[in-house]
Design an enzyme around this catalytic site. Structure first.
Site, PDB file in Angstrom:
ATOM      1  N   GLY A   8      -4.502  32.656 110.754  1.00 21.87           N
ATOM      2  CA  GLY A   8      -4.277  32.469 109.312  1.00 21.87           C
ATOM      3  C   GLY A   8      -5.215  31.431 108.721  1.00 21.87           C
ATOM      4  N   ARG A  33      -8.185  38.708 110.437  1.00 20.97           N
ATOM      5  CA  ARG A  33      -8.002  40.127 110.759  1.00 20.97           C
ATOM      6  C   ARG A  33      -9.189  40.905 110.206  1.00 20.97           C
ATOM      7  N   ALA A  79      -0.594  32.397 110.655  1.00 20.19           N
ATOM      8  CA  ALA A  79      -0.677  33.748 110.099  1.00 20.19           C
ATOM      9  C   ALA A  79       0.713  34.322 109.868  1.00 20.19           C
ATOM     10  N   ALA A  80       0.881  34.986 108.736  1.00 27.15           N
ATOM     11  CA  ALA A  80       2.162  35.632 108.424  1.00 27.15           C
ATOM     12  C   ALA A  80       2.002  36.484 107.171  1.00 27.15           C
ATOM     13  N   SER A 123       9.836  27.760 108.148  1.00 27.76           N
ATOM     14  CA  SER A 123       9.913  27.635 106.686  1.00 27.76           C
ATOM     15  C   SER A 123      11.302  27.237 106.196  1.00 27.76           C
ATOM     16  N   GLU A 125      12.606  28.562 103.839  1.00 28.78           N
ATOM     17  CA  GLU A 125      13.284  29.809 103.457  1.00 28.78           C
ATOM     18  C   GLU A 125      14.366  30.176 104.476  1.00 28.78           C
ATOM     19  N   TYR A 147      11.748  38.055 104.766  1.00 29.77           N
ATOM     20  CA  TYR A 147      10.816  36.996 105.190  1.00 29.77           C
ATOM     21  C   TYR A 147      11.586  35.870 105.880  1.00 29.77           C
ATOM     22  N   HIS A 177       4.796  24.014  99.914  1.00 30.91           N
ATOM     23  CA  HIS A 177       3.641  23.145  99.676  1.00 30.91           C
ATOM     24  C   HIS A 177       2.537  23.958  99.013  1.00 30.91           C
ATOM     25  N   ARG A 182      -3.569  27.749  96.462  1.00 32.70           N
ATOM     26  CA  ARG A 182      -2.394  28.611  96.606  1.00 32.70           C
ATOM     27  C   ARG A 182      -2.718  30.008  96.073  1.00 32.70           C
ATOM     28  N   ARG A 189       1.078  28.411  91.322  1.00 38.58           N
ATOM     29  CA  ARG A 189      -0.304  28.783  90.977  1.00 38.58           C
ATOM     30  C   ARG A 189      -0.298  29.747  89.795  1.00 38.58           C
TER      31      ARG A 189
HETATM   32  P1  NAP Z   1      -1.099  32.386 103.137  1.00 44.28           P
HETATM   33  O1  NAP Z   1      -2.023  31.657 102.220  1.00 44.28           O
HETATM   34  O2  NAP Z   1      -0.404  33.608 102.669  1.00 44.28           O
HETATM   35  O3  NAP Z   1      -1.940  32.743 104.469  1.00 44.28           O
HETATM   36  C1  NAP Z   1      -1.441  33.648 105.413  1.00 44.28           C
HETATM   37  C2  NAP Z   1      -2.533  33.937 106.423  1.00 44.28           C
HETATM   38  O4  NAP Z   1      -2.049  34.877 107.388  1.00 44.28           O
HETATM   39  C3  NAP Z   1      -3.805  34.539 105.830  1.00 44.28           C
HETATM   40  O5  NAP Z   1      -4.915  33.950 106.465  1.00 44.28           O
HETATM   41  C4  NAP Z   1      -3.693  36.008 106.224  1.00 44.28           C
HETATM   42  O6  NAP Z   1      -4.926  36.667 106.314  1.00 44.28           O
HETATM   43  C5  NAP Z   1      -3.057  35.863 107.595  1.00 44.28           C
HETATM   44  N1  NAP Z   1      -2.455  37.094 108.116  1.00 44.28           N
HETATM   45  C6  NAP Z   1      -1.550  37.903 107.501  1.00 44.28           C
HETATM   46  N2  NAP Z   1      -1.229  38.931 108.287  1.00 44.28           N
HETATM   47  C7  NAP Z   1      -1.933  38.781 109.442  1.00 44.28           C
HETATM   48  C8  NAP Z   1      -2.025  39.515 110.644  1.00 44.28           C
HETATM   49  N3  NAP Z   1      -1.348  40.662 110.834  1.00 44.28           N
HETATM   50  N4  NAP Z   1      -2.841  39.057 111.637  1.00 44.28           N
HETATM   51  C9  NAP Z   1      -3.558  37.941 111.451  1.00 44.28           C
HETATM   52  N5  NAP Z   1      -3.540  37.205 110.327  1.00 44.28           N
HETATM   53  C10 NAP Z   1      -2.718  37.619 109.327  1.00 44.28           C
HETATM   54  O7  NAP Z   1       0.025  31.385 103.673  1.00 44.28           O
HETATM   55  P2  NAP Z   1       0.091  29.770 103.658  1.00 44.28           P
HETATM   56  O8  NAP Z   1       0.740  29.329 102.408  1.00 44.28           O
HETATM   57  O9  NAP Z   1      -1.219  29.233 104.070  1.00 44.28           O
HETATM   58  O10 NAP Z   1       1.165  29.528 104.807  1.00 44.28           O
HETATM   59  C11 NAP Z   1       0.777  29.389 106.168  1.00 44.28           C
HETATM   60  C12 NAP Z   1       1.969  29.671 107.063  1.00 44.28           C
HETATM   61  O11 NAP Z   1       3.023  28.752 106.761  1.00 44.28           O
HETATM   62  C13 NAP Z   1       2.593  31.048 106.896  1.00 44.28           C
HETATM   63  O12 NAP Z   1       3.104  31.433 108.158  1.00 44.28           O
HETATM   64  C14 NAP Z   1       3.749  30.815 105.932  1.00 44.28           C
HETATM   65  O13 NAP Z   1       4.724  31.816 106.109  1.00 44.28           O
HETATM   66  C15 NAP Z   1       4.197  29.455 106.388  1.00 44.28           C
HETATM   67  N6  NAP Z   1       4.852  28.608 105.396  1.00 44.28           N
HETATM   68  C16 NAP Z   1       4.247  28.377 104.197  1.00 44.28           C
HETATM   69  C17 NAP Z   1       4.824  27.507 103.300  1.00 44.28           C
HETATM   70  C18 NAP Z   1       4.186  27.199 101.972  1.00 44.28           C
HETATM   71  O14 NAP Z   1       4.866  26.659 101.099  1.00 44.28           O
HETATM   72  N7  NAP Z   1       2.880  27.453 101.806  1.00 44.28           N
HETATM   73  C19 NAP Z   1       6.044  26.858 103.623  1.00 44.28           C
HETATM   74  C20 NAP Z   1       6.610  27.112 104.879  1.00 44.28           C
HETATM   75  C21 NAP Z   1       6.000  27.970 105.775  1.00 44.28           C
HETATM   76  P3  NAP Z   1      -5.651  37.352 105.015  1.00 44.28           P
HETATM   77  O15 NAP Z   1      -6.443  36.243 104.365  1.00 44.28           O
HETATM   78  O16 NAP Z   1      -6.485  38.406 105.650  1.00 44.28           O
HETATM   79  O17 NAP Z   1      -4.557  37.875 104.128  1.00 44.28           O
HETATM   80  O1  F7E Z   2       8.819  31.214  94.467  1.00 47.89           O
HETATM   81  C1  F7E Z   2      10.878  31.569  91.408  1.00 47.89           C
HETATM   82  C2  F7E Z   2      11.256  32.430  92.606  1.00 47.89           C
HETATM   83  O2  F7E Z   2       7.051  32.760  95.330  1.00 47.89           O
HETATM   84  C3  F7E Z   2       9.457  29.992  94.209  1.00 47.89           C
HETATM   85  C4  F7E Z   2       6.193  30.808 100.374  1.00 47.89           C
HETATM   86  O3  F7E Z   2       5.085  29.990 100.688  1.00 47.89           O
HETATM   87  O4  F7E Z   2       7.602  28.903 100.033  1.00 47.89           O
HETATM   88  C5  F7E Z   2       7.119  30.075  99.421  1.00 47.89           C
HETATM   89  O5  F7E Z   2       8.203  30.941  99.087  1.00 47.89           O
HETATM   90  C6  F7E Z   2      10.634  30.195  93.268  1.00 47.89           C
HETATM   91  C7  F7E Z   2      11.561  31.357  93.639  1.00 47.89           C
HETATM   92  O6  F7E Z   2       7.738  30.686  96.678  1.00 47.89           O
HETATM   93  C8  F7E Z   2       8.557  33.542  89.451  1.00 47.89           C
HETATM   94  O7  F7E Z   2      12.356  33.278  92.283  1.00 47.89           O
HETATM   95  C9  F7E Z   2      10.349  32.354  89.087  1.00 47.89           C
HETATM   96  O8  F7E Z   2      12.889  30.940  93.508  1.00 47.89           O
HETATM   97  O9  F7E Z   2       6.406  30.419  94.646  1.00 47.89           O
HETATM   98  P1  F7E Z   2       7.415  31.313  95.245  1.00 47.89           P
HETATM   99  P2  F7E Z   2       8.956  30.878  97.683  1.00 47.89           P
HETATM  100  O10 F7E Z   2       9.630  32.181  97.523  1.00 47.89           O
HETATM  101  O11 F7E Z   2       9.791  29.659  97.609  1.00 47.89           O
HETATM  102  C10 F7E Z   2       8.337  29.104 101.250  1.00 47.89           C
HETATM  103  C11 F7E Z   2       8.727  27.767 101.802  1.00 47.89           C
HETATM  104  C12 F7E Z   2       7.625  29.965 102.214  1.00 47.89           C
HETATM  105  O12 F7E Z   2       7.779  29.821 103.423  1.00 47.89           O
HETATM  106  C13 F7E Z   2       6.928  31.162 101.669  1.00 47.89           C
HETATM  107  O13 F7E Z   2       5.948  31.652 102.583  1.00 47.89           O
HETATM  108  O14 F7E Z   2      10.098  30.521  91.980  1.00 47.89           O
HETATM  109  N1  F7E Z   2      10.061  32.297  90.417  1.00 47.89           N
HETATM  110  N2  F7E Z   2       9.411  33.121  88.492  1.00 47.89           N
HETATM  111  C14 F7E Z   2       8.958  33.003  90.669  1.00 47.89           C
HETATM  112  N3  F7E Z   2       8.287  33.227  91.820  1.00 47.89           N
HETATM  113  C15 F7E Z   2       7.164  33.990  91.751  1.00 47.89           C
HETATM  114  N4  F7E Z   2       6.452  34.198  92.882  1.00 47.89           N
HETATM  115  N5  F7E Z   2       6.737  34.551  90.565  1.00 47.89           N
HETATM  116  C16 F7E Z   2       7.406  34.358  89.392  1.00 47.89           C
HETATM  117  O15 F7E Z   2       6.998  34.876  88.356  1.00 47.89           O
END
Ligand code: NAP
Ligand code: F7E
Length: 326
Positions: A8, A33, A79-80, A123, A125, A147, A177, A182, A189
């Site tokens: 990832g 990938r 990756a996810a 996460s 979540e 998820y 984060h 993002r 974002r």
């Molecule tokens: P992201 O920007 O969506 O990046 C996900 C990465 O996974 C991308 O590089 C994507 O590649 C790759 N990927 C998806 N499917 C794959 C596969 N089948 N094989 C190999 N690579 C694959 O996510 P992020 O925000 O950086 O988050 C990183 C990790 O932390 C994820 O596991 C996410 O679920 C977890 N997480 C995120 C948050 C948050 O708030 N950001 C919080 C808690 C946990 P492509 O570029 O090709 O799509």
């Molecule tokens: O939504 C509300 C929505 O999509 C946050 C991922 O990185 O963090 C992320 O998951 C909140 C939700 O993030 C819109 O209903 C309102 O309650 O930015 P989000 P998420 O679902 O919290 C966790 C920790 C991860 O692990 C995940 O990979 O915002 N919301 N209006 C909206 N959300 C989106 N996307 N779009 C809207 O228009």
């Protein structure tokens, strides 16, 4: 020089973690990938310092080959399929990658070299419909999306390989984060970019879903440091990482629009199309264990994060507008 493998690496966290590990003197191998295009916009500024290789969490033998060839000391499994709404429309794919993908990597480690240290991107979540406020390492999980369910599996298989095989497998339970890197579909974002589009006269409104949802939002650049600290700790463990504060989507809008002199009430439209089948209403971390045992603390507060994201999108949109004009 230690070697780290990041799955990832093209994602938000992968790009910050790669920068951080390069700064620490690591050799960084990034798994991507296969795709018909190869635009890695988040890592193009460091691409010459990285070793980029192809592999996929669907494909067990690609993971084994990568570990055999590059012999990493640490694997960061970032990756996810990470977008929550997509996990309802592509539930099986989400399970394959976000859940079973973790086992595939752990199996590869067990077979190739069980001394490799492993970080799993778990996460907040997983807490979903929370049963305790704030949420900490011992809070029971109640995921609310495919998820979240997949991440619960990934977390427990990490704990299980630690306990079954003695692998140094850490699970970081990270709360939301964000950053200027993002993905555009995530709400922070989407808002920052929407504000910039409206301020530059390219858009008239911003359609969002549930404005009352509350999240514990921090800066991604801070959170990747916690991942590394977990793998330098004297034993593998589970850690909650967050700011300990919670804010609503509405508050995010208020600050983001206010930062460029606009009132969000005039532009934001609540649209049920963006509601989720099951919502996570409130998340707030108790990061005391990460503070105490890892010495980790966030450096960017909520307002600074919102303003950083809006400023970055204001610049980006201005550049695109200039390019179009001339
Ligand atoms: P992201 O920007 O969506 O990046 C996900 C990465 O996974 C991308 O590089 C994507 O590649 C790759 N990927 C998806 N499917 C794959 C596969 N089948 N094989 C190999 N690579 C694959 O996510 P992020 O925000 O950086 O988050 C990183 C990790 O932390 C994820 O596991 C996410 O679920 C977890 N997480 C995120 C948050 C948050 O708030 N950001 C919080 C808690 C946990 P492509 O570029 O090709 O799509
Ligand atoms: O939504 C509300 C929505 O999509 C946050 C991922 O990185 O963090 C992320 O998951 C909140 C939700 O993030 C819109 O209903 C309102 O309650 O930015 P989000 P998420 O679902 O919290 C966790 C920790 C991860 O692990 C995940 O990979 O915002 N919301 N209006 C909206 N959300 C989106 N996307 N779009 C809207 O228009």
């Amino acid at each position: 020089m230690p070697t780290a493998l990041i799955t990832g690496i093209s994602g938000q966290d992968g790009s910050y973690l790669a920068e951080f590990l390069l700064g620490k003197g690591y050799q960084v191998v990034g798994m991507v990938r296969r795709s018909s295009t190869s635009i890695y916009e988040r890592i193009e500024h460091i691409q010459d310092s990285l070793t980029i290789i192809q592999g996929d969490l669907h494909d067990q033998s690609s993971l084994v080959s990568i570990l055999e060839e590059h012999q990493p000391d640490e694997v960061y499994n970032l990756a996810a399929q990470s977008f929550v709404p997509t996990s309802w429309t592509q539930a099986i794919l989400t399970g394959e990658v976000t859940a079973l993908g973790v086992t595939r990597m752990l199996e590869a480690i067990r077979l190739v070299n069980p001394k490799i240290k492993f970080y799993q991107a778990s996460s907040s979540e997983m807490f979903g419909k929370v049963v305790e406020v704030p949420q900490r390492e011992t809070t029971p999980f109640y995921p609310r999306s495919p998820y979240g369910v997949a991440k619960v599996y990934g977390h427990w298989i990490t704990v299980n390989y630690r306990e079954s095989y003695g692998i140094f497998a850490a699970s970081g339970i990270l709360f939301n984060h964000e950053s200027p890197r993002r993905g555009l579909e995530f709400v922070t974002r989407k808002i920052a970019h929407g504000v910039a589009m409206i301020k530059h006269g390219l858009s008239k409104e911003l359609r969002l879903g549930n404005l009352e949802a509350r999240r514990d939002w921090g800066f991604a650049g801070d959170y990747v440091q916690a991942m590394w600290r977990m793998l330098q700790h004297d034993h593998p463990d589970n850690f909650v990482v967050g700011t300990g504060e919670t804010h609503s989507v509405r508050e995010f809008c208020e600050i983001a629009f206010g930062h460029v002199g606009l009132d969000y009430n005039e532009y934001v439209v609540e649209d049920p199309r963006f509601y989720r089948p099951a919502e996570v209403d409130l998340l707030i971390s108790d990061p005391a264990k990460a503070h105490r045992e890892l010495g980790w603390e966030p450096s960017i507060n909520f307002r600074q994060l919102v303003e950083m994201m809006v400023d970055a999108d204001m610049k980006r949109v201005e550049q695109v507008k200039k390019q179009k004009q001339g």
